[in-house]
Design a protein around this motif. Structure first.
Motif, PDB file in Angstrom:
ATOM      1  N   ALA A 118      10.963  -5.825   1.449  1.00 47.74           N
ATOM      2  CA  ALA A 118      11.417  -4.856   2.445  1.00 47.74           C
ATOM      3  C   ALA A 118      10.240  -4.343   3.269  1.00 47.74           C
ATOM      4  O   ALA A 118      10.337  -4.184   4.491  1.00 47.74           O
ATOM      5  N   ALA A 119       9.116  -4.083   2.614  1.00 48.29           N
ATOM      6  CA  ALA A 119       7.939  -3.565   3.320  1.00 48.29           C
ATOM      7  C   ALA A 119       7.434  -4.562   4.356  1.00 48.29           C
ATOM      8  O   ALA A 119       7.086  -4.187   5.486  1.00 48.29           O
ATOM      9  N   VAL A 120       7.398  -5.826   3.968  1.00 48.54           N
ATOM     10  CA  VAL A 120       6.923  -6.855   4.897  1.00 48.54           C
ATOM     11  C   VAL A 120       7.860  -6.982   6.091  1.00 48.54           C
ATOM     12  O   VAL A 120       7.423  -7.070   7.250  1.00 48.54           O
ATOM     13  N   MET A 121       9.167  -6.983   5.838  1.00 50.81           N
ATOM     14  CA  MET A 121      10.129  -7.129   6.934  1.00 50.81           C
ATOM     15  C   MET A 121      10.120  -5.901   7.846  1.00 50.81           C
ATOM     16  O   MET A 121      10.208  -6.029   9.077  1.00 50.81           O
ATOM     17  N   VAL A 122      10.014  -4.718   7.265  1.00 52.70           N
ATOM     18  CA  VAL A 122       9.957  -3.502   8.074  1.00 52.70           C
ATOM     19  C   VAL A 122       8.684  -3.497   8.921  1.00 52.70           C
ATOM     20  O   VAL A 122       8.685  -3.058  10.075  1.00 52.70           O
ATOM     21  N   THR A 123       7.591  -4.015   8.376  1.00 50.73           N
ATOM     22  CA  THR A 123       6.345  -4.084   9.133  1.00 50.73           C
ATOM     23  C   THR A 123       6.485  -5.027  10.327  1.00 50.73           C
ATOM     24  O   THR A 123       5.983  -4.744  11.427  1.00 50.73           O
ATOM     25  N   ARG A 124       7.175  -6.138  10.133  1.00 48.75           N
ATOM     26  CA  ARG A 124       7.425  -7.042  11.265  1.00 48.75           C
ATOM     27  C   ARG A 124       8.277  -6.352  12.326  1.00 48.75           C
ATOM     28  O   ARG A 124       8.048  -6.512  13.532  1.00 48.75           O
TER      29      ARG A 124
END
Length: 538
Positions: A454-460
């Protein structure tokens, strides 16, 4: 005889010095206190909404303090007011007309026009005399304060049974003065809190003999009531709010902070107020408490600002002729950050007030804000299921909706077909680089989302919103090293997790990251809400 006279003279001089001196709050100390409390209020009220706590008084105190808030902060509040006013059809409350007065004060402080908010005139209700006074003395007090804050003309209210005038409000207030000189919301016991508000309302009418006489009687009572530490009590309890209201009233009347009538044992009203202030900038309600009070803190902030403006010779707190316009024209929308992708846009509110039966205060604001915009949905029976896990297809849907992107299917994944409800969301999220597959040409739409995923996708998504998501290696290491399990985080997830913790998208008060754990629906809602708030898309 000479010795006796000398002793008497020494005693008189000593007493005189004690009466004349007081605990001096330097300009620098006061300035530091204002800045610290303003910073605390801003940190606690990142997304101000309409309301007596976390809303108008926070906005009012911050705006009048001059504390530098991020660009778009006041615009976001103005947008929230517009949404609130539209949701209520311009009628904020049938009985509590102080709702109008409070919002008018906040709008005036940020340079917004209260006579045209989403097409509604919020000043007009203050022209209805009967409804104003039906609330009790609070009604005319705050109607006067609101109208005078921007030198607004008395609004003509064609629906009112009795058209109000300022003088009618003044006369009503004077009629309620108690024999000892004070005022209260009811009963025969004067209350410094209410009395301070009355003096604030009457401060601009000291040219009227009756008002002047009432004021002098009130000041005598307040001086007599002030305690040995310089503070004030309401209903038997020394508290910061009563002390704050009296301080503001004295400043509005132009009475110096060291006026002899309001110095007790060397303590001024300001000295007393500062005893309720904690090292982090917050205020407690009473001295025996260690728990910050939002109400006491917001009132404490604007009382400190009032004192600062007095010492610096600026227009007083409620005389807002020096206001700077901090919002753009009526109906202006928050447009996001410079550098955002042109396809990303703010999602308008579609269902004002939408809520669910199983929300707690920890995530209520985030979930309701997203639900009102159609970004998140509930489950059967009017519940949100905040503790349930979220599948990958659901995540693709909410992040696509949250960024205002148009759902369009593609053929990137073998396990996503055109007939699936989530095909368009997965297709768009993939096209914009927000999501990737799990290998083998598959997306695994029914799989759950882990915290690090989730953190990686939210960062994108944040990068699409125009945020700078790139942290150097040292920043990533320092951010993650505070967690006991940071060494278990895979390389591909470190940048995203560090960004989310640094931006407050993830809660950094926890002890462990637990990156492989599935995140629940409320946590993902909180992450997306924090992202959109930071990206100025709410």
């Amino acid at each position: 005889m000479v010795k006796i006279s000398a002793l008497l003279l020494t005693l008189l001089l000593t007493l005189g010095l004690c009466a004349a001196t007081h605990t001096a709050v330097t300009d620098n100390t006061l300035r530091t206190a204002v800045t610290g409390t303003a910073q605390y209020v801003y940190q606690e009220v990142k997304s101000p909404q309409v309301g007596p706590v976390g809303g108008e008084w926070a906005i009012f105190g911050l705006a009048r303090s001059g504390y530098a808030v991020p660009e778009g902060y006041y615009q976001a509040y103005y947008a929230a007011v517009e949404d609130h006013v539209k949701a209520h059809g311009g009628k904020l409350d049938d009985k509590k007309y102080t709702e109008y007065s409070r919002i008018i004060l906040a709008l005036t402080a940020i340079g917004a026009e209260p006579s045209n908010v989403a097409g509604y005139d919020l000043l007009a209700p203050l022209g209805d005399y009967d409804r104003i006074v039906s609330q009790g003395i609070n009604g005319p007090i705050w109607a006067l304060i609101a109208l005078d804050s921007g030198n607004y003309d008395m609004p003509l209210n064609t629906e009112a049974k009795t058209q109000a005038t300022r003088q009618m409000f003044i006369d009503d207030i004077l009629d309620c003065q108690l024999p000892d000189g004070g005022w209260s919301l009811g009963g025969d016991q004067s209350d410094p809190d209410v009395t301070g508000m009355v003096l604030l309302a009457l401060s601009k009418y000291q040219d009227q003999d009756e008002v002047k006489q009432a004021t002098e009687k009130t000041l005598a009572w307040l001086s007599k009531t002030q305690n040995a530490q310089g503070g004030f009590s309401s209903w038997g309890t020394v508290n910061s709010e009563s002390t704050a209201q009296v301080l503001v009233a004295l400043c509005e009347l132009g009475i110096p902070l060291d006026d002899a009538r309001f110095v007790k044992n060397g303590h001024t009203v300001l000295d007393s107020l500062l005893t309720f202030r904690q090292s982090n900038g917050s205020f407690v309600h009473h001295a025996d408490s260690s728990e910050p009070s939002p109400t006491a803190t917001e009132q404490g902030l604007y009382a400190l600002v009032s004192a600062q403006r007095t010492t610096e010779g600026k227009p007083s707190l409620f005389r807002m002729e020096d206001v700077t316009i901090r919002v753009s024209g009526s109906g202006a929308a928050v447009t996001g950050l410079p550098g955002k992708h042109t396809d990303v846009k703010a999602v308008p509110i579609q269902e004002p007030g939408k809520t669910f039966t199983d929300l707690s205060d920890n995530h209520r604001t985030a979930v309701e804000a997203l639900a009102a915009r159609g970004i998140v949905n509930g489950r059967d029976g009017g519940a949100f299921a905040p503790d349930a896990t979220m599948i990958r297809a659901e995540f693709a849907a909410i992040v696509t909706r949250g960024l205002g992107l148009t759902p369009e299917p593609n053929h990137d994944f073998a396990d996503v077909t055109g007939g699936d409800w989530f095909a368009g969301y997965v297709g768009t999220a993939s096209t914009y680089g927000i999501i990737n597959g799990v290998g083998g040409g598959r997306f695994a739409p029914e799989g759950t989302i882990t915290r690090q995923e989730a953190a990686v996708m939210v960062t994108r998504a944040a990068k699409l919103c125009g945020m700078d998501t790139q942290l150097d290696d040292a920043a990533v290491r320092n951010t993650l090293a505070q967690f006991s399990d940071y060494v278990t985080v895979p390389d591909w997830a470190r940048q995203g997790l560090a960004f989310c913790y640094a931006q407050g998208i993830l809660d950094d008060s926890v002890l462990e990251i637990e990156g492989m754990e599935s995140v629940c629906r409320s946590e993902i809602a909180q992450m997306l809400y924090a992202l959109l708030d930071s990206a100025k898309l709410l």
